[in-house]
Motif scaffolding. Structure first.
Motif, PDB file in Angstrom:
ATOM      1  N   GLU A 215       5.542 -11.948  77.020  1.00  0.00           N
ATOM      2  CA  GLU A 215       6.591 -12.505  77.870  1.00  0.00           C
ATOM      3  C   GLU A 215       6.213 -12.419  79.349  1.00  0.00           C
ATOM      4  O   GLU A 215       6.379 -13.386  80.103  1.00  0.00           O
ATOM      5  N   ASN A 216       5.711 -11.262  79.743  1.00  0.00           N
ATOM      6  CA  ASN A 216       5.314 -11.091  81.145  1.00  0.00           C
ATOM      7  C   ASN A 216       4.269 -12.120  81.533  1.00  0.00           C
ATOM      8  O   ASN A 216       4.350 -12.765  82.579  1.00  0.00           O
ATOM      9  N   GLU A 217       3.298 -12.265  80.651  1.00  0.00           N
ATOM     10  CA  GLU A 217       2.167 -13.138  80.989  1.00  0.00           C
ATOM     11  C   GLU A 217       2.604 -14.596  81.084  1.00  0.00           C
ATOM     12  O   GLU A 217       2.220 -15.309  82.014  1.00  0.00           O
ATOM     13  N   GLU A 218       3.451 -15.020  80.144  1.00  0.00           N
ATOM     14  CA  GLU A 218       3.911 -16.411  80.166  1.00  0.00           C
ATOM     15  C   GLU A 218       4.641 -16.722  81.472  1.00  0.00           C
ATOM     16  O   GLU A 218       4.425 -17.770  82.087  1.00  0.00           O
ATOM     17  N   THR A 219       5.492 -15.823  81.864  1.00  0.00           N
ATOM     18  CA  THR A 219       6.273 -16.060  83.086  1.00  0.00           C
ATOM     19  C   THR A 219       5.368 -16.085  84.313  1.00  0.00           C
ATOM     20  O   THR A 219       5.437 -16.998  85.141  1.00  0.00           O
ATOM     21  N   VAL A 220       4.500 -15.074  84.413  1.00  0.00           N
ATOM     22  CA  VAL A 220       3.634 -14.987  85.601  1.00  0.00           C
ATOM     23  C   VAL A 220       2.700 -16.185  85.673  1.00  0.00           C
ATOM     24  O   VAL A 220       2.506 -16.774  86.743  1.00  0.00           O
ATOM     25  N   ARG A 221       2.156 -16.574  84.533  1.00  0.00           N
ATOM     26  CA  ARG A 221       1.240 -17.734  84.525  1.00  0.00           C
ATOM     27  C   ARG A 221       1.947 -18.989  85.033  1.00  0.00           C
ATOM     28  O   ARG A 221       1.426 -19.727  85.864  1.00  0.00           O
ATOM     29  N   TYR A 222       3.129 -19.198  84.526  1.00  0.00           N
ATOM     30  CA  TYR A 222       3.875 -20.412  84.878  1.00  0.00           C
ATOM     31  C   TYR A 222       4.183 -20.430  86.380  1.00  0.00           C
ATOM     32  O   TYR A 222       3.910 -21.399  87.089  1.00  0.00           O
ATOM     33  N   VAL A 223       4.740 -19.327  86.860  1.00  0.00           N
ATOM     34  CA  VAL A 223       5.145 -19.275  88.270  1.00  0.00           C
ATOM     35  C   VAL A 223       3.933 -19.405  89.182  1.00  0.00           C
ATOM     36  O   VAL A 223       3.929 -20.201  90.128  1.00  0.00           O
TER      37      VAL A 223
END
Lengths: 279, 506
Positions: A215-223
Motif C-alpha cells: 500500500e505504501n509503495e503504490e501511493t508513493v509511486r503514484y504521487v
C-alpha cells in the motif's frame, strides 16, 4: 452572521506550511481515516449529553438539545473526548469570521500567514472565502490544508483567494482507499492533478504505515510520478498517538521506523519528486 | 567550623574557586561602609538584596573596556603594541582579558569580536582563521571559567561572525555567552538564520534589540554578563535588587504598597547605591590608578548604577490575593496591569533621583530586570518574567514581555525552550523573533530542550557539568553551581517547551 465550528486555533505552528503560521482547525470531516489522530474533529456534537455528567471540572452543561462548554472551567483533561461515542467534541467554538480574524491579528506580527485545517476546512468554503479575504488585508498568506474531498476545479472561488493547498493523498489503490479513508479517492486524485496544473499545490503528504509495503509503495509511486518537482512531498511517519484504540490494533501500536520511511522518500526522489522528505 | 575551613575543605571547589571564596570572606571583615538601620532591616527581611556584591567594593561590578582603543594604541601597562595580524590580535585580547576586573573577577564583556577581528581575519586563509579563532574560544572557555563572560556580534554579517557561529556549534562550550545585535535593516535574514540555528543547538547567541539599545545608549553599547546593556568604555558600578514579593508583604493593599512600601524600599536601595558608588569612585583605588582608567579604556563618567528588580509576578499576585499562579500575572489582565503600574512607579522614582557619578546618562541610574539567583527559589521570579511552570502560549508570553522590556535599558530578557522540530524551521523561529523585537521585546533567548548547553536564567551551563557537581566532583566553570541551585530551587530548566503542533497531516 455566518459562523463556523472551530475546534482550536494554534497561534504559532511551524509544521503547517512555510514559516511560522497560525493554524485554524475546523470541526467536521467527510472522511473517517483509520489513522486519524484527532478523531474528535470528525463529527459535530449530537447533544447526547454523555460527556456532561463525566466532566470532572463541571465545565459542560446541557442547554436544550445542546452541550455547552465553559472554557474558563475546563482543565483540558479530554475526558469528554475519550468518552464521546460519535467522534465529536463538545469543546468547539462557533466563530464569526471577525472572531477568527481577531485572533489572527494578534499573531500577525510573528507569522507569515495562516493555514486552515481540520477536520476538513473546505466544508466551510464560504467562511474561508471571507476569512482569506480579510487575512490578505493584513498582508498575510492563506494556505488550505485539505484531504482533497472538495472538488477545487468545480468551484474555484476559494482557491482564487488562497496561496495554495497542502493536500493529503493517503491511499491510491481503490480498495485500500475505501478501507483506510472510508471515502472514494477519485476526487482526491483529480485534485492532485488539477492543483498541480494551476500551480496551487504547495505540498502533498502521505502517511507511511508500518508493515504495509504494498500500500505504501503504490501511493508513493503514484504521487511521486505525478508531482515530480512541482511541489514538496512530505512523507509522514505513522504515529499511534491519538489514534482510536481499535484502529491502533489494526494499524500498529508503534510508530513507523524512520529508516523504513526514508526508503519511501528515496523511492519518491528516484521517481523524480525532488522535494520529498520524511517527518 | 570556620567559614574559611569550610571553603578549603569543600571537595567541589577548584583552587581558583576557593581563592575567590576566600577573597570574598576577607572582604567581609571590614565594616567601614555603613547604611541606615532601616536598610539593614529591609535586607534582613529579604526585601532588599545586594547580590553578595561584598561589603567593600574595590572595583565596579561590570566593566566594559574599549577594545578598539587597545587595537589602536596598544596598552602601556601590559606592554602590548597595536596588533598587526590575527595572531597578535587574539593574543593581545587573551592577555588583556586576564586584567579586566568585575564582580566575578572575570571579564563580563569581551568586545564586539566580529568588528574587532574582521580586518585581521579577512587577510588570512579561512581555514587558518578558523583554527586561530577556535583556539581563541578554547582559551576563553578554559581560562575565563565563568559563564558571565560575554561577547557580542552583529548587526552586520561578517566572515568572523560566521566563523564564530560555526565554532560555537562545533565546540558546544558554555563560555562565552554570546549576543547578536539584531537590526532588521542591517542584519540579513541569511545571517540571522545562521544565528537561529546556532542558538537552537548551543543556546547562543541571543538576539538583542539593536535599535532599542542604540536609542538609549548610542551606537557604542555592550551586552555584558547575562544580558546587561551598558556603555562601552564604561560599565555598571553596582546592581542591588528589590525583591518585590518581599517588599509587598508589609503592605495592607495595593494603594498602601504604591504610596508607602514601594517608595520606602526604592529609597533604601537608592541609599545603598549612592553610598556604594561614591565609595568606589572616591575611596577605592580603581578609578585613580587602574590602567583601564589611566589609559582611557574606561571612563568614570560612562558608568551608571543598575537598579535591579525581581519578583514582579509574585508581588502582583500577592497584592491581588491570587494564590493560583496559573490565574495570576501573565495570564490575568488585572495582575499584568498592576505590574505596569508598579513599574511606572519604580521608573518615575528612580528617574527623579539625582545619582552621583553617572554623568554620561543624565546623572541617573538605570533599571535592570535582575535574572534571579540560585537561592531565590520559587518566591521571586526573574525580573518581570512569568513564573516557570505556568507560562501561557508563546504568543501571550511575548505580548506580556513586550510591555515590560522597554523599562530596562540595563537589561532584561526571556528564554524560550523549543522542541527538536524547530531546528528544521529556523525561518519560523526568526519570524517570531523579528515580530517580538519589532513590538518592543528587548532580548530573546532560546534553546532546544535536549541540548547539553542550556540557558538557566540568563547564563549558560552544561547539564553534564551540573551532574559532575552532584557527584561531588569539581566543575571548572564557576557558574555551574548556580545552575544546579536554580534547577533545584527554581526549576529553572523546566520552562514550558514550545511544541510543534501535533495535528498536521495524519
Amino acid at each position: 452572521m455566518m459562523r463556523a465550528p472551530v475546534n482550536k486555533i494554534i497561534p504559532f505552528s511551524n509544521v503547517d506550511g512555510p514559516g511560522n503560521r497560525t493554524s485554524i482547525f475546523f470541526q467536521g470531516c467527510p472522511f473517517n481515516c483509520l489513522f486519524c489522530h484527532n478523531p474528535e474533529t470528525i463529527h459535530l456534537c449530537r447533544g447526547c449529553g454523555l460527556c456532561v455528567q463525566s466532566c470532572p471540572a463541571g465545565a459542560l452543561r446541557m442547554e436544550g438539545e445542546s452541550v455547552v462548554w465553559d472554557s474558563a472551567k475546563c482543565v483540558g483533561c479530554d475526558t469528554c473526548i475519550r468518552l464521546c461515542p460519535h467522534d465529536a467534541s463538545p469543546k468547539i467554538r462557533w466563530m464569526t469570521v471577525e472572531d477568527v480574524v481577531e485572533e489572527v491579528r494578534r499573531a500577525a506580527p510573528y507569522i507569515e500567514g495562516i493555514t486552515t485545517s481540520g477536520g476538513e476546512c473546505t466544508l466551510h468554503n464560504e467562511f474561508l472565502i471571507e476569512l482569506f479575504t480579510a487575512v490578505h488585508r493584513l498582508g498575510k498568506t492563506c494556505l488550505i490544508d485539505s484531504n482533497g474531498s472538495f472538488d477545487f476545479e468545480k468551484d474555484p472561488r476559494v482557491l482564487a483567494v488562497s496561496e495554495g493547498v497542502m493536500l493529503d493523498v493517503k491511499a491510491v489503490e481503490r480498495h485500500w482507499s475505501d478501507e483506510l479513508i472510508s471515502h472514494p479517492r477519485d476526487v482526491v486524485l483529480k485534485n492532485l492533478d488539477y492543483l498541480l496544473s494551476v500551480g496551487k499545490l504547495h505540498e502533498v503528504r502521505t502517511v507511511i504505515l508500518p508493515n504495509r509495503d504494498r500500500e505504501n509503495e503504490e501511493t508513493v509511486r503514484y504521487v511521486a510520478a505525478h508531482i515530480a518537482d512541482g511541489c514538496f512531498y512530505k512523507i509522514i511517519r505513522y504515529r499511534p498517538y491519538g489514534v482510536r484504540e481499535r484502529y491502533q490494533k489494526l494499524l500498529g501500536e508503534f510508530e513507523t521506523d524512520a529508516a523504513y520511511a526514508e526508503r519511501y522518500a528515496a523511492l519518491a526522489l528516484e521517481l523524480g519528486a525532488k522535494k520529498a522528505y520524511v517527518v | 567550623m570556620s567559614e574559611a575551613l569550610r571553603i578549603i575543605q569543600d571537595p567541589t571547589l577548584t583552587y581558583k574557586q576557593e581563592l575567590l571564596a576566600l577573597a570574598r570572606l576577607g572582604e567581609s571583615t571590614d565594616d567601614s561602609l555603613r547604611y541606615s538601620d532601616e536598610y539593614y532591616e529591609a535586607k534582613k527581611k529579604g526585601a532588599l538584596c545586594d547580590l553578595n556584591e561584598g561589603v567593600m567594593p574595590y572595583r565596579p561590578r561590570y566593566i566594559c573596556p574599549d577594545y578598539e582603543l587597545l587595537f589602536k594604541n596598544g596598552c602601556k601597562f601590559l606592554d602590548l603594541e597595536p596588533p598587526k595580524d590575527l595572531l597578535e590580535a587574539v593574543n593581545a585580547l587573551e592577555i588583556f582579558y586576564c586584567h579586566v576586573p568585575s564582580i566575578t573577577s572575570f571579564p563580563v564583556y569581551l568586545g564586539d569580536l566580529d568588528k574587532l577581528l574582521e580586518p585581521f581575519v579577512v587577510k588570512e586563509d579561512r581555514a587558518f582563521a578558523k583554527k586561530v579563532l577556535g583556539l581563541f574560544l578554547r582559551n576563553i572557555d578554559r581560562v575565563q571559567t565563568d559563564s558571565f563572560v560575554h561577547a557580542d556580534i552583529g548587526p552586520e554579517d561578517s566572515v568572523t561572525a560566521r566563523l564564530l557561529l560555526e565554532l560555537t556549534e562545533e565546540m558546544q562550550l558554555a563560555v562565552p555567552n554570546l549576543t547578536l545585535r539584531y537590526d532588521p535593516e542591517k542584519t540579513s535574514d541569511d545571517f540571522a538564520l545562521a544565528c537561529v540555528r546556532c542558538m537552537l543547538r548551543t543556546a547562543k547567541p541571543s538576539f538583542a534589540n539593536h535599535r532599542m539599545f542604540v536609542k538609549e545608549w548610542g551606537e557604542r553599547y555592550a551586552i555584558a554578563s547575562c544580558y546587561n546593556g551598558l556603555s562601552i568604555a564604561g560599565g555598571g558600578y553596582t546592581l542591588p535588587r528589590l525583591r518585590l514579593y518581599e517588599c509587598s508583604l508589609g503592605a495592607k493593599d495595593v494603594d498602601d504598597f504604591l504610596t508607602r512600601e514601594l517608595p520606602r524600599h526604592i529609597d533604601l536601595q537608592l541609599e545603598y547605591m549612592d553610598k556604594r558608588v561614591k565609595f568606589i569612585v572616591e575611596q577605592s583605588s580603581f578609578f585613580k590608578t587602574n590602567f583601564l582608567v589611566t589609559e582611557g579604556f574606561v571612563k568614570q563618567e560612562n558608568f551608571t548604577g543598575m537598579f535591579g528588580v525581581v519578583g514582579l509576578a509574585e508581588c502582583c499576585n500577592h497584592l491581588l490575593g491570587i494564590t493560583d499562579k496559573k490565574k495570576g500575572f501573565g495570564m490575568n489582565r488585572e495582575a499584568t496591569a498592576l505590574g505596569l503600574r508598579i513599574m511606572d512607579a519604580i521608573d518615575a522614582r528612580v528617574k527623579a533621583h539625582e545619582a552621583p557619578y553617572c554623568e554620561a546618562y543624565g546623572h541617573r541610574y538605570r533599571l535592570h530586570a535582575q535574572v534571579g539567583i540560585d537561592t531565590d527559589g520559587m518566591d521571586d521570579s526573574p525580573g518581570t518574567r512569568i513564573p516557570i511552570g505556568v507560562e501561557p502560549t508563546m504568543l501571550e508570553q511575548l505580548e506580556v514581555n513586550e510591555k515590560f522590556h522597554p523599562y530596562f535599558p540595563t537589561g532584561t530578557g526571556d528564554i524560550f525552550k523549543f522542541e527538536e522540530t524547530w531546528l528544521k524551521t529556523p525561518e519560523a523561529v526568526l519570524a517570531i523573533i523579528k515580530g517580538s523585537l519589532q513590538n518592543g521585546l528587548r532580548y530573546f533567548s532560546g534553546y532546544l530542550e535536549n541540548n547539553d548547553v542550556v540557558r538557566v536564567t540568563g547564563y549558560l551551563v552544561k547539564k553534564s557539568e551540573i551532574e559532575k557537581l552532584r557527584a561531588k566532583k569539581q566543575s571548572l566553570n564557576n557558574v555551574t553551581v548556580f545552575g544546579m541551585g536554580a534547577q533545584d530551587g527554581g526549576h529553572a530548566l523546566d520552562r514550558r517547551v514550545q511544541h510543534h503542533d501535533e495535528s498536521a497531516g495524519q
